[in-house]
Design a protein around this motif. Structure first.
Motif, PDB file in Angstrom:
ATOM      1  N   SER A  71       0.804  -1.221   0.000  1.00  0.00           N
ATOM      2  CA  SER A  71       0.000   0.000   0.000  1.00  0.00           C
ATOM      3  C   SER A  71       0.838   1.273   0.000  1.00  0.00           C
ATOM      4  N   MET A  72       2.147   1.137   0.216  1.00  0.00           N
ATOM      5  CA  MET A  72       3.001   2.327   0.311  1.00  0.00           C
ATOM      6  C   MET A  72       3.189   2.968  -1.051  1.00  0.00           C
ATOM      7  N   ASN A  73       3.192   4.288  -1.050  1.00  0.00           N
ATOM      8  CA  ASN A  73       3.449   5.068  -2.261  1.00  0.00           C
ATOM      9  C   ASN A  73       4.934   4.926  -2.620  1.00  0.00           C
ATOM     10  N   LYS A  74       5.231   4.148  -3.649  1.00  0.00           N
ATOM     11  CA  LYS A  74       6.624   3.867  -4.013  1.00  0.00           C
ATOM     12  C   LYS A  74       7.350   5.128  -4.471  1.00  0.00           C
ATOM     13  N   LYS A  75       6.627   6.028  -5.133  1.00  0.00           N
ATOM     14  CA  LYS A  75       7.247   7.279  -5.572  1.00  0.00           C
ATOM     15  C   LYS A  75       7.680   8.106  -4.367  1.00  0.00           C
ATOM     16  N   LEU A  76       6.831   8.105  -3.318  1.00  0.00           N
ATOM     17  CA  LEU A  76       7.161   8.842  -2.097  1.00  0.00           C
ATOM     18  C   LEU A  76       8.384   8.224  -1.423  1.00  0.00           C
ATOM     19  N   LEU A  77       8.436   6.889  -1.396  1.00  0.00           N
ATOM     20  CA  LEU A  77       9.572   6.191  -0.805  1.00  0.00           C
ATOM     21  C   LEU A  77      10.856   6.512  -1.563  1.00  0.00           C
ATOM     22  N   LEU A  78      10.792   6.498  -2.893  1.00  0.00           N
ATOM     23  CA  LEU A  78      11.959   6.805  -3.711  1.00  0.00           C
ATOM     24  C   LEU A  78      12.406   8.247  -3.515  1.00  0.00           C
ATOM     25  N   THR A  79      11.435   9.170  -3.517  1.00  0.00           N
ATOM     26  CA  THR A  79      11.763  10.592  -3.350  1.00  0.00           C
ATOM     27  C   THR A  79      12.387  10.845  -1.987  1.00  0.00           C
ATOM     28  N   GLY A  81      13.859   8.674   0.023  1.00  0.00           N
ATOM     29  CA  GLY A  81      15.154   8.016   0.119  1.00  0.00           C
ATOM     30  C   GLY A  81      16.248   8.776  -0.596  1.00  0.00           C
ATOM     31  N   VAL A  82      15.940   9.276  -1.802  1.00  0.00           N
ATOM     32  CA  VAL A  82      16.928  10.015  -2.595  1.00  0.00           C
ATOM     33  C   VAL A  82      17.295  11.334  -1.916  1.00  0.00           C
ATOM     34  N   LEU A  83      16.285  12.097  -1.494  1.00  0.00           N
ATOM     35  CA  LEU A  83      16.558  13.406  -0.884  1.00  0.00           C
ATOM     36  C   LEU A  83      17.301  13.270   0.445  1.00  0.00           C
ATOM     37  N   CYS A  84      16.862  12.318   1.278  1.00  0.00           N
ATOM     38  CA  CYS A  84      17.549  12.101   2.549  1.00  0.00           C
ATOM     39  C   CYS A  84      18.959  11.555   2.315  1.00  0.00           C
ATOM     40  N   GLY A  85      19.091  10.647   1.343  1.00  0.00           N
ATOM     41  CA  GLY A  85      20.402  10.098   1.026  1.00  0.00           C
ATOM     42  C   GLY A  85      21.357  11.154   0.503  1.00  0.00           C
ATOM     43  N   LEU A  86      20.851  12.066  -0.336  1.00  0.00           N
ATOM     44  CA  LEU A  86      21.669  13.155  -0.867  1.00  0.00           C
ATOM     45  C   LEU A  86      22.142  14.069   0.265  1.00  0.00           C
ATOM     46  N   ALA A  87      21.196  14.464   1.135  1.00  0.00           N
ATOM     47  CA  ALA A  87      21.554  15.337   2.258  1.00  0.00           C
ATOM     48  C   ALA A  87      22.545  14.657   3.193  1.00  0.00           C
ATOM     49  N   LEU A  88      22.334  13.355   3.426  1.00  0.00           N
ATOM     50  CA  LEU A  88      23.229  12.612   4.309  1.00  0.00           C
ATOM     51  C   LEU A  88      24.618  12.476   3.687  1.00  0.00           C
ATOM     52  N   ALA A  89      24.684  12.178   2.395  1.00  0.00           N
ATOM     53  CA  ALA A  89      25.974  12.026   1.720  1.00  0.00           C
ATOM     54  C   ALA A  89      26.767  13.327   1.749  1.00  0.00           C
ATOM     55  N   VAL A  90      26.104  14.437   1.440  1.00  0.00           N
ATOM     56  CA  VAL A  90      26.783  15.741   1.469  1.00  0.00           C
ATOM     57  C   VAL A  90      27.272  16.050   2.886  1.00  0.00           C
ATOM     58  N   SER A  91      26.422  15.797   3.878  1.00  0.00           N
ATOM     59  CA  SER A  91      26.766  16.113   5.268  1.00  0.00           C
ATOM     60  C   SER A  91      27.940  15.294   5.772  1.00  0.00           C
ATOM     61  N   THR A  92      27.865  13.973   5.589  1.00  0.00           N
ATOM     62  CA  THR A  92      28.925  13.112   6.108  1.00  0.00           C
ATOM     63  C   THR A  92      30.250  13.339   5.387  1.00  0.00           C
ATOM     64  N   ASN A  93      30.182  13.710   4.111  1.00  0.00           N
ATOM     65  CA  ASN A  93      31.430  13.967   3.390  1.00  0.00           C
ATOM     66  C   ASN A  93      32.052  15.302   3.785  1.00  0.00           C
ATOM     67  N   CYS A 186       9.399  11.129   7.284  1.00  0.00           N
ATOM     68  CA  CYS A 186       9.515  10.044   8.262  1.00  0.00           C
ATOM     69  C   CYS A 186       8.174   9.397   8.608  1.00  0.00           C
ATOM     70  N   ASP A 187       7.153  10.198   8.881  1.00  0.00           N
ATOM     71  CA  ASP A 187       5.858   9.653   9.290  1.00  0.00           C
ATOM     72  C   ASP A 187       5.232   8.802   8.198  1.00  0.00           C
ATOM     73  N   VAL A 192      12.869   3.607  10.443  1.00  0.00           N
ATOM     74  CA  VAL A 192      13.898   2.627  10.097  1.00  0.00           C
ATOM     75  C   VAL A 192      13.943   2.399   8.587  1.00  0.00           C
ATOM     76  N   ARG A 193      12.766   2.313   7.963  1.00  0.00           N
ATOM     77  CA  ARG A 193      12.685   2.090   6.508  1.00  0.00           C
ATOM     78  C   ARG A 193      13.329   3.263   5.759  1.00  0.00           C
ATOM     79  N   LEU A 194      13.003   4.480   6.174  1.00  0.00           N
ATOM     80  CA  LEU A 194      13.568   5.662   5.528  1.00  0.00           C
ATOM     81  C   LEU A 194      15.078   5.693   5.709  1.00  0.00           C
TER      82      LEU A 194
END
Length: 309
Positions: A71-79, A81-93, A186-187, A192-194
């Motif tokens: 039932s999860m919106n896959k587009k929302l999950l992808l968006t 994940g990508v935005l959080c991953g981008l922010a996390l990658a920039v921050s940690t680097n 997150c909500d 954990v999934r995010l």
């Protein structure tokens, strides 16, 4: 919320802060052996594997738990994940490049830990751009933090900032954006999934950058020598500490939770002193105290709001 549950949540969050604080010592050790993009790619891969493994175990124990519900919106999950991953990658680097840039003898863990912790103040200030009112006490705390940053960095023997301080300060702003993006998704996705999906995309981004800029610097023997550090950052700092944060925030009030997690900077300083022997100078101690006071002060509006509930 009872005082007993607040205490329980605070203790759990303090443990998470301890694990995050000690991570600065681990990052400093790894910085001497492998380049930043490579290190963050590997730690993100381990973090993703750990969290997906955790969710797989949860799905076995609880048949109603599904890693990605139909039932999860896959587009929302992808968006998300990508935005959080981008922010996390920039921050940690930014953070890892900053830690690697400190000269020998500098109190790396303390300085980078306290500067990074300024995100607690930056987040509400950035809220202005999304038309949220920022209490005057937060602006005061920002001024106190600037004073602390000045004492912590500017009074160095060279008479100016380290380049490393500027790089770590940059990660403070990108970590703040990361927190804001997490709050948005997150909500709907689940914490954990995010987190698991953000580590996947953070690994991809750092991996691409490593292949472009660090291919000549990647050494299998050196990578093998920092496997303990990579495992700590992937499993303990990313997987376990993040899970502790989720559990702890279920019990502690928001202001108490933020103050508890800000102890990360204190544990970073203590870890650098006890483990690596990086003692602080007098002005740096004053700077750390001012930054920590600013962090606590920034939480007061939320604290008093909860008291009135």
């Amino acid at each position: 919320m009872t005082k007993k549950s607040n205490l329980k949540g605070s203790l759990i969050l303090c443990l998470a802060a301890l694990l995050w604080g000690l991570a600065f010592v681990v990052q400093n050790r790894a910085a001497d052996k492998i380049p930043p993009f490579t290190f963050n790619c590997l730690r993100s891969i381990i973090g993703a594997l750990f969290l997906f493994g955790f969710m797989a175990v949860m799905s076995i124990k609880n048949k109603d738990y599904v890693i990605v519900p139909k039932s999860m919106n896959k587009k929302l999950l992808l968006t998300g994940g990508v935005l959080c991953g981008l922010a996390l990658a920039v921050s940690t680097n930014f953070q890892q490049f900053g830690i690697a840039a400190y000269p020998d003898g500098a109190p790396v863990e303390a300085r980078s830990g306290f500067i990074t912790a300024l995100y607690v103040i930056v987040v509400p200030i950035l809220s202005v751009f999304v038309k949220k009112k920022v209490p005057i006490i937060v602006w005061i705390s920002a001024l106190v933090a600037i004073g602390g940053f000045y004492m912590l960095c500017l009074f160095e023997g060279t008479g100016g900032f380290y380049l490393a301080d500027i790089l770590v300060l940059a990660c403070t702003f990108t970590f703040s954006l990361h927190i804001i993006v997490i709050d948005k998704y997150c909500d709907a996705i689940g914490g954990v999934r995010l987190s698991a999906f953000q580590f996947v995309f953070a690994a991809i981004i750092s991996g691409i950058l490593a292949l472009v800029f660090e291919l000549d610097l990647i050494n299998i023997q050196k990578i093998a020598s920092v496997i303990p550090e990579i495992l700590y950052m992937g499993i303990v700092s990313s997987g376990i500490a993040y899970t502790l944060q989720i559990v702890g925030q279920k019990y502690a009030e928001p202001a108490i939770a933020s103050i508890s997690m800000s102890l990360e900077s204190v544990f970073a300083a203590l870890g650098g002193w006890v483990i690596t022997g990086n003692a602080l100078k007098g002005n740096e101690i004053i700077g750390c105290l001012l930054v920590f006071a600013a962090i606590v002060l920034a939480q007061m509006p939320e604290f008093f709001k909860n008291k009135n509930v």
